[in-house]
Design a protein around this motif. Structure first.
Motif, PDB file in Angstrom:
ATOM      1  N   MET A  82       0.825  -1.190   0.000  1.00 17.17           N
ATOM      2  CA  MET A  82       0.000   0.000   0.000  1.00 17.17           C
ATOM      3  C   MET A  82       0.874   1.261   0.000  1.00 17.17           C
ATOM      4  N   ARG A  83       1.974   1.180   0.750  1.00 15.62           N
ATOM      5  CA  ARG A  83       2.856   2.326   0.831  1.00 15.62           C
ATOM      6  C   ARG A  83       3.493   2.632  -0.528  1.00 15.62           C
ATOM      7  N   GLY A  84       3.772   1.585  -1.309  1.00 17.72           N
ATOM      8  CA  GLY A  84       4.353   1.778  -2.633  1.00 17.72           C
ATOM      9  C   GLY A  84       3.396   2.527  -3.564  1.00 17.72           C
ATOM     10  N   LEU A  85       2.120   2.197  -3.490  1.00 19.99           N
ATOM     11  CA  LEU A  85       1.111   2.886  -4.302  1.00 19.99           C
ATOM     12  C   LEU A  85       1.003   4.350  -3.894  1.00 19.99           C
ATOM     13  N   MET A  86       1.025   4.606  -2.606  1.00 22.16           N
ATOM     14  CA  MET A  86       0.920   5.981  -2.126  1.00 22.16           C
ATOM     15  C   MET A  86       2.156   6.794  -2.521  1.00 22.16           C
ATOM     16  N   THR A  87       3.324   6.168  -2.480  1.00 23.91           N
ATOM     17  CA  THR A  87       4.543   6.850  -2.917  1.00 23.91           C
ATOM     18  C   THR A  87       4.468   7.182  -4.402  1.00 23.91           C
ATOM     19  N   PHE A  88       3.957   6.234  -5.196  1.00 19.82           N
ATOM     20  CA  PHE A  88       3.796   6.465  -6.633  1.00 19.82           C
ATOM     21  C   PHE A  88       2.841   7.620  -6.892  1.00 19.82           C
ATOM     22  N   LEU A  89       1.708   7.645  -6.203  1.00 22.31           N
ATOM     23  CA  LEU A  89       0.731   8.722  -6.392  1.00 22.31           C
ATOM     24  C   LEU A  89       1.301  10.077  -5.978  1.00 22.31           C
ATOM     25  N   ASN A  90       2.109  10.096  -4.920  1.00 21.39           N
ATOM     26  CA  ASN A  90       2.719  11.346  -4.475  1.00 21.39           C
ATOM     27  C   ASN A  90       3.697  11.902  -5.501  1.00 21.39           C
ATOM     28  N   ARG A  91       4.407  11.024  -6.186  1.00 21.20           N
ATOM     29  CA  ARG A  91       5.465  11.464  -7.088  1.00 21.20           C
ATOM     30  C   ARG A  91       5.013  11.620  -8.542  1.00 21.20           C
ATOM     31  N   MET A  92       3.798  11.196  -8.868  1.00 25.41           N
ATOM     32  CA  MET A  92       3.379  11.228 -10.275  1.00 25.41           C
ATOM     33  C   MET A  92       3.095  12.655 -10.745  1.00 25.41           C
ATOM     34  N   ASN A  93       3.325  12.874 -12.028  1.00 26.79           N
ATOM     35  CA  ASN A  93       3.065  14.165 -12.654  1.00 26.79           C
ATOM     36  C   ASN A  93       1.657  14.127 -13.248  1.00 26.79           C
ATOM     37  N   ILE A  94       0.729  14.783 -12.590  1.00 26.64           N
ATOM     38  CA  ILE A  94      -0.686  14.733 -12.984  1.00 26.64           C
ATOM     39  C   ILE A  94      -0.890  15.274 -14.399  1.00 26.64           C
ATOM     40  N   LEU A  95      -0.211  16.339 -14.753  1.00 24.85           N
ATOM     41  CA  LEU A  95      -0.409  16.949 -16.075  1.00 24.85           C
ATOM     42  C   LEU A  95      -0.023  15.991 -17.198  1.00 24.85           C
ATOM     43  N   MET A  96       1.075  15.280 -17.055  1.00 27.56           N
ATOM     44  CA  MET A  96       1.497  14.330 -18.092  1.00 27.56           C
ATOM     45  C   MET A  96       0.525  13.156 -18.185  1.00 27.56           C
ATOM     46  N   TRP A  97       0.039  12.693 -17.048  1.00 27.85           N
ATOM     47  CA  TRP A  97      -0.934  11.607 -17.061  1.00 27.85           C
ATOM     48  C   TRP A  97      -2.222  12.047 -17.749  1.00 27.85           C
ATOM     49  N   LEU A  98      -2.684  13.250 -17.446  1.00 24.81           N
ATOM     50  CA  LEU A  98      -3.924  13.734 -18.066  1.00 24.81           C
ATOM     51  C   LEU A  98      -3.746  13.940 -19.567  1.00 24.81           C
ATOM     52  N   LEU A  99      -2.592  14.409 -19.983  1.00 25.03           N
ATOM     53  CA  LEU A  99      -2.324  14.560 -21.408  1.00 25.03           C
ATOM     54  C   LEU A  99      -2.342  13.197 -22.108  1.00 25.03           C
ATOM     55  N   GLY A 100      -1.717  12.215 -21.509  1.00 27.26           N
ATOM     56  CA  GLY A 100      -1.721  10.863 -22.069  1.00 27.26           C
ATOM     57  C   GLY A 100      -3.112  10.266 -22.129  1.00 27.26           C
ATOM     58  N   ILE A 101      -3.896  10.481 -21.078  1.00 23.82           N
ATOM     59  CA  ILE A 101      -5.271   9.975 -21.048  1.00 23.82           C
ATOM     60  C   ILE A 101      -6.111  10.658 -22.115  1.00 23.82           C
ATOM     61  N   PHE A 102      -5.932  11.969 -22.289  1.00 24.88           N
ATOM     62  CA  PHE A 102      -6.690  12.687 -23.312  1.00 24.88           C
ATOM     63  C   PHE A 102      -6.343  12.180 -24.710  1.00 24.88           C
ATOM     64  N   ILE A 103      -5.059  12.013 -24.982  1.00 22.86           N
ATOM     65  CA  ILE A 103      -4.645  11.543 -26.310  1.00 22.86           C
ATOM     66  C   ILE A 103      -5.182  10.139 -26.577  1.00 22.86           C
ATOM     67  N   ALA A 104      -5.111   9.266 -25.579  1.00 25.29           N
ATOM     68  CA  ALA A 104      -5.617   7.901 -25.748  1.00 25.29           C
ATOM     69  C   ALA A 104      -7.115   7.901 -26.021  1.00 25.29           C
ATOM     70  N   HIS A 105      -7.868   8.716 -25.279  1.00 28.48           N
ATOM     71  CA  HIS A 105      -9.308   8.775 -25.504  1.00 28.48           C
ATOM     72  C   HIS A 105      -9.646   9.412 -26.851  1.00 28.48           C
ATOM     73  N   ALA A 106      -8.923  10.444 -27.219  1.00 27.79           N
ATOM     74  CA  ALA A 106      -9.184  11.094 -28.502  1.00 27.79           C
ATOM     75  C   ALA A 106      -8.957  10.116 -29.651  1.00 27.79           C
ATOM     76  N   LEU A 107      -7.861   9.362 -29.595  1.00 26.59           N
ATOM     77  CA  LEU A 107      -7.595   8.370 -30.637  1.00 26.59           C
ATOM     78  C   LEU A 107      -8.653   7.267 -30.655  1.00 26.59           C
ATOM     79  N   LEU A 108      -9.069   6.831 -29.478  1.00 28.53           N
ATOM     80  CA  LEU A 108     -10.090   5.800 -29.386  1.00 28.53           C
ATOM     81  C   LEU A 108     -11.400   6.257 -30.014  1.00 28.53           C
TER      82      LEU A 108
END
Length: 68
Positions: free
Chosen positions: A1-27
Motif C-alpha cells: 500500500m505504501r508503494g502505491l501511495m509513494t507512486f501517487l505522491n510522485r506522479m506528474n498529474i499533467l502528463m498523465w492527463l495529457l496521455g489519457i486525453f490523447i488515448a481517448h481522442a484516438l479511441l
C-alpha cells in the motif's frame, strides 16, 4: 500500500492527463464518434478528478524516506 501511495505522491498529474486525453481522442476517432472532442474531454475530466483525489489521499501518508 505504501508503494502505491509513494507512486501517487510522485506522479506528474499533467502528463498523465495529457496521455489519457490523447488515448481517448484516438479511441473515439477510431470508433467514429461524432462528438469525439467533448467525449474525450469529459473522460479526461473524470480521470482527472480520480487522480487528484488519489493524490490528496496519498499526501496524507508519510513517505518512507522522509520519515527516517
Amino acid at each position: 500500500m505504501r508503494g502505491l501511495m509513494t507512486f501517487l505522491n510522485r506522479m506528474n498529474i499533467l502528463m498523465w492527463l495529457l496521455g489519457i486525453f490523447i488515448a481517448h481522442a484516438l479511441l473515439y476517432l477510431a470508433l467514429g464518434t461524432a462528438t469525439w472532442l467533448a467525449t474525450s474531454l469529459l473522460a479526461t475530466a473524470f480521470y482527472g478528478i480520480i487522480l487528484l483525489v488519489g493524490k490528496l489521499v496519498a499526501s496524507r501518508y508519510p513517505d518512507k524516506e522522509e520519515s527516517r
